[in-house]
Design a protein around this motif. Sequence first.
Motif, short mmCIF file in Angstrom:
data_model
loop_
_atom_site.label_atom_id
_atom_site.label_comp_id
_atom_site.label_asym_id
_atom_site.label_seq_id
_atom_site.Cartn_x
_atom_site.Cartn_y
_atom_site.Cartn_z
N LEU A 84 1.06 -1.06 -0.37
CA LEU A 84 -0.15 0.05 0.23
C LEU A 84 0.89 1.42 -0.10
O LEU A 84 0.65 2.28 -0.68
CB LEU A 84 -0.65 -0.33 1.14
CG LEU A 84 -2.70 -1.48 1.38
CD1 LEU A 84 -2.87 -0.87 2.19
CD2 LEU A 84 -2.90 -0.68 0.39
N VAL A 85 1.66 0.98 0.37
CA VAL A 85 2.81 2.11 0.58
C VAL A 85 3.63 2.76 -0.36
O VAL A 85 4.12 3.52 -0.96
CB VAL A 85 3.89 1.62 1.86
CG1 VAL A 85 4.81 3.42 1.67
CG2 VAL A 85 2.91 1.86 3.35
N TYR A 86 3.70 1.20 -0.87
CA TYR A 86 4.87 1.50 -2.48
C TYR A 86 3.24 1.80 -3.61
O TYR A 86 4.22 2.89 -4.17
CB TYR A 86 5.57 0.33 -2.89
CG TYR A 86 5.35 0.03 -4.12
CD1 TYR A 86 7.26 0.97 -4.27
CD2 TYR A 86 5.06 -0.96 -5.17
CE1 TYR A 86 7.14 0.65 -6.42
CE2 TYR A 86 5.63 -0.90 -6.39
CZ TYR A 86 6.49 0.14 -7.06
OH TYR A 86 6.72 -0.50 -7.99
N GLN A 87 2.51 1.83 -3.69
CA GLN A 87 1.39 2.47 -4.27
C GLN A 87 1.08 4.11 -4.00
O GLN A 87 1.12 4.44 -5.43
CB GLN A 87 0.35 1.23 -4.57
CG GLN A 87 0.07 -0.33 -4.97
CD GLN A 87 0.72 -0.09 -6.39
OE1 GLN A 87 0.76 0.69 -7.14
NE2 GLN A 87 1.18 -1.05 -6.90
N ALA A 88 1.17 3.91 -2.94
CA ALA A 88 1.04 5.49 -2.69
C ALA A 88 2.44 6.87 -2.78
O ALA A 88 1.74 6.97 -3.76
CB ALA A 88 0.87 5.56 -1.12
N GLY A 89 3.19 5.85 -2.58
CA GLY A 89 4.25 6.12 -3.27
C GLY A 89 4.55 7.00 -4.63
O GLY A 89 4.70 7.89 -5.57
N ARG A 90 3.83 5.72 -5.45
CA ARG A 90 3.80 6.09 -7.24
C ARG A 90 2.80 6.65 -7.10
O ARG A 90 3.28 7.81 -8.84
CB ARG A 90 3.58 4.74 -7.74
CG ARG A 90 5.19 3.52 -7.52
CD ARG A 90 4.75 2.61 -8.29
NE ARG A 90 4.66 2.87 -9.63
CZ ARG A 90 4.06 1.37 -10.59
NH1 ARG A 90 3.82 0.43 -9.75
NH2 ARG A 90 3.53 2.42 -12.07
N ARG A 91 1.95 6.44 -6.78
CA ARG A 91 0.56 7.29 -7.38
C ARG A 91 0.70 8.86 -6.93
O ARG A 91 -0.22 9.74 -7.87
CB ARG A 91 -0.97 6.65 -6.73
CG ARG A 91 -2.17 7.67 -7.63
CD ARG A 91 -3.23 6.48 -6.49
NE ARG A 91 -3.56 4.79 -7.17
CZ ARG A 91 -4.51 4.73 -6.93
NH1 ARG A 91 -5.28 5.40 -6.15
NH2 ARG A 91 -4.53 3.25 -7.03
N PHE A 92 1.27 9.10 -6.01
CA PHE A 92 1.55 10.37 -5.58
C PHE A 92 2.39 11.51 -6.10
O PHE A 92 2.57 12.66 -5.31
CB PHE A 92 0.67 10.86 -4.14
CG PHE A 92 -0.59 9.63 -3.57
CD1 PHE A 92 -1.15 10.43 -3.56
CD2 PHE A 92 -0.21 9.55 -2.85
CE1 PHE A 92 -2.78 9.41 -3.99
CE2 PHE A 92 -1.67 8.51 -2.34
CZ PHE A 92 -2.96 8.85 -3.27
N ALA A 93 3.70 10.45 -6.03
CA ALA A 93 4.77 11.51 -6.41
C ALA A 93 4.39 12.31 -7.44
O ALA A 93 4.27 12.28 -8.45
CB ALA A 93 5.81 10.16 -7.14
N PRO A 94 5.07 13.40 -7.34
CA PRO A 94 5.00 14.27 -8.83
C PRO A 94 6.17 14.05 -9.77
O PRO A 94 6.61 13.09 -10.01
CB PRO A 94 5.90 15.56 -8.27
CG PRO A 94 7.01 15.35 -7.03
CD PRO A 94 5.95 14.22 -6.46
N VAL A 95 5.57 14.53 -11.41
CA VAL A 95 5.78 13.83 -12.35
C VAL A 95 7.53 14.07 -12.47
O VAL A 95 8.06 15.05 -12.40
CB VAL A 95 5.37 15.03 -13.91
CG1 VAL A 95 6.51 14.48 -14.90
CG2 VAL A 95 4.17 14.98 -13.70
N GLY A 96 8.48 13.45 -12.87
CA GLY A 96 10.01 13.49 -12.14
C GLY A 96 10.53 13.02 -11.35
O GLY A 96 11.88 13.10 -11.25
N GLY A 97 9.67 13.17 -10.53
CA GLY A 97 10.50 12.95 -8.83
C GLY A 97 9.67 11.75 -7.87
O GLY A 97 9.36 11.28 -8.91
N ARG A 98 9.95 11.30 -6.77
CA ARG A 98 9.96 10.52 -6.26
C ARG A 98 9.12 10.94 -4.74
O ARG A 98 9.56 11.88 -4.49
CB ARG A 98 11.10 9.61 -6.23
CG ARG A 98 11.96 9.67 -5.30
CD ARG A 98 13.11 8.82 -5.53
NE ARG A 98 13.98 9.24 -4.17
CZ ARG A 98 15.50 8.31 -5.00
NH1 ARG A 98 15.46 7.00 -5.50
NH2 ARG A 98 16.24 8.85 -3.80
#
Length: 248
Positions: free
Chosen positions: A49-63
């Motif tokens: 769930l944390v991994y998916q949140a990191g991918r979904r909510f990261a800004p474009v070009g960032g992490r």
Amino acid sequence: MPQPQPIWAFCAAEIAAFPEGYYRAAKVRPEYSTKRELREFCSGLSEILVYQAGRRFAPVGGRLEIDTKSELESASIDIREALEAGKCPDFDAFWAHLERTFSGDAGQRVAFTQAAKSVINGFGLTPDSEIKRTASAIVLEARAGSELTFRSSLRRVGYYSQQSMANLIAGLAAFASHAGFASLGAQLARGGLVDHEFTTREKVSFPDLDLVLFNDKWQFKFSHRVGEALSLFISEYGAEHLASRSRY
């Protein structure tokens, strides 16, 4: 059709047939083993769930880096406690917490703050750092110990410097994408620089950035417009971390 039998019935039948045997084909899993596997499964699910949140909510070009343990505590979710009470941890509530905390502008600010911190650490900046300016560039240097590659005169970043350099490059990629330097951000985000094999003083060019690779450092020569934008980015998102480095 015969009904399936519980595993303990097979265990009993095997013991009755071969009472002197030590090794058994049928085994009943101990309760502690079942609890451990269930706990590991739930812990793994929280990481996903944390991994998916990191991918979904990261800004474009960032992490966006999210600490699972910290967020579980913030959401008042204790996996071990829930399982010992015979309940399933409330992962719906955990995901709702991640959405509230990291979606939209809130998550982007967290990601850019992390990026600014990586840039500050990578360049070893302090409040008293003097930035070198030339007629054509703003110059920053990052320590990057290197070593010879196997059976070659080429060099590559040493193992002990790889993570810090990877964090620096990722931070710069996030900054560039955020500041409108899309081409530079995309090329930096593509990766591969840390694994690049180079000759001493080799120059690698990007839009608005020339990178000169030395044996013990990398020299970043930003165009003035990118350098000034980077300074503003650090002031907006990294001021607190930069101030904390006054003792360095």
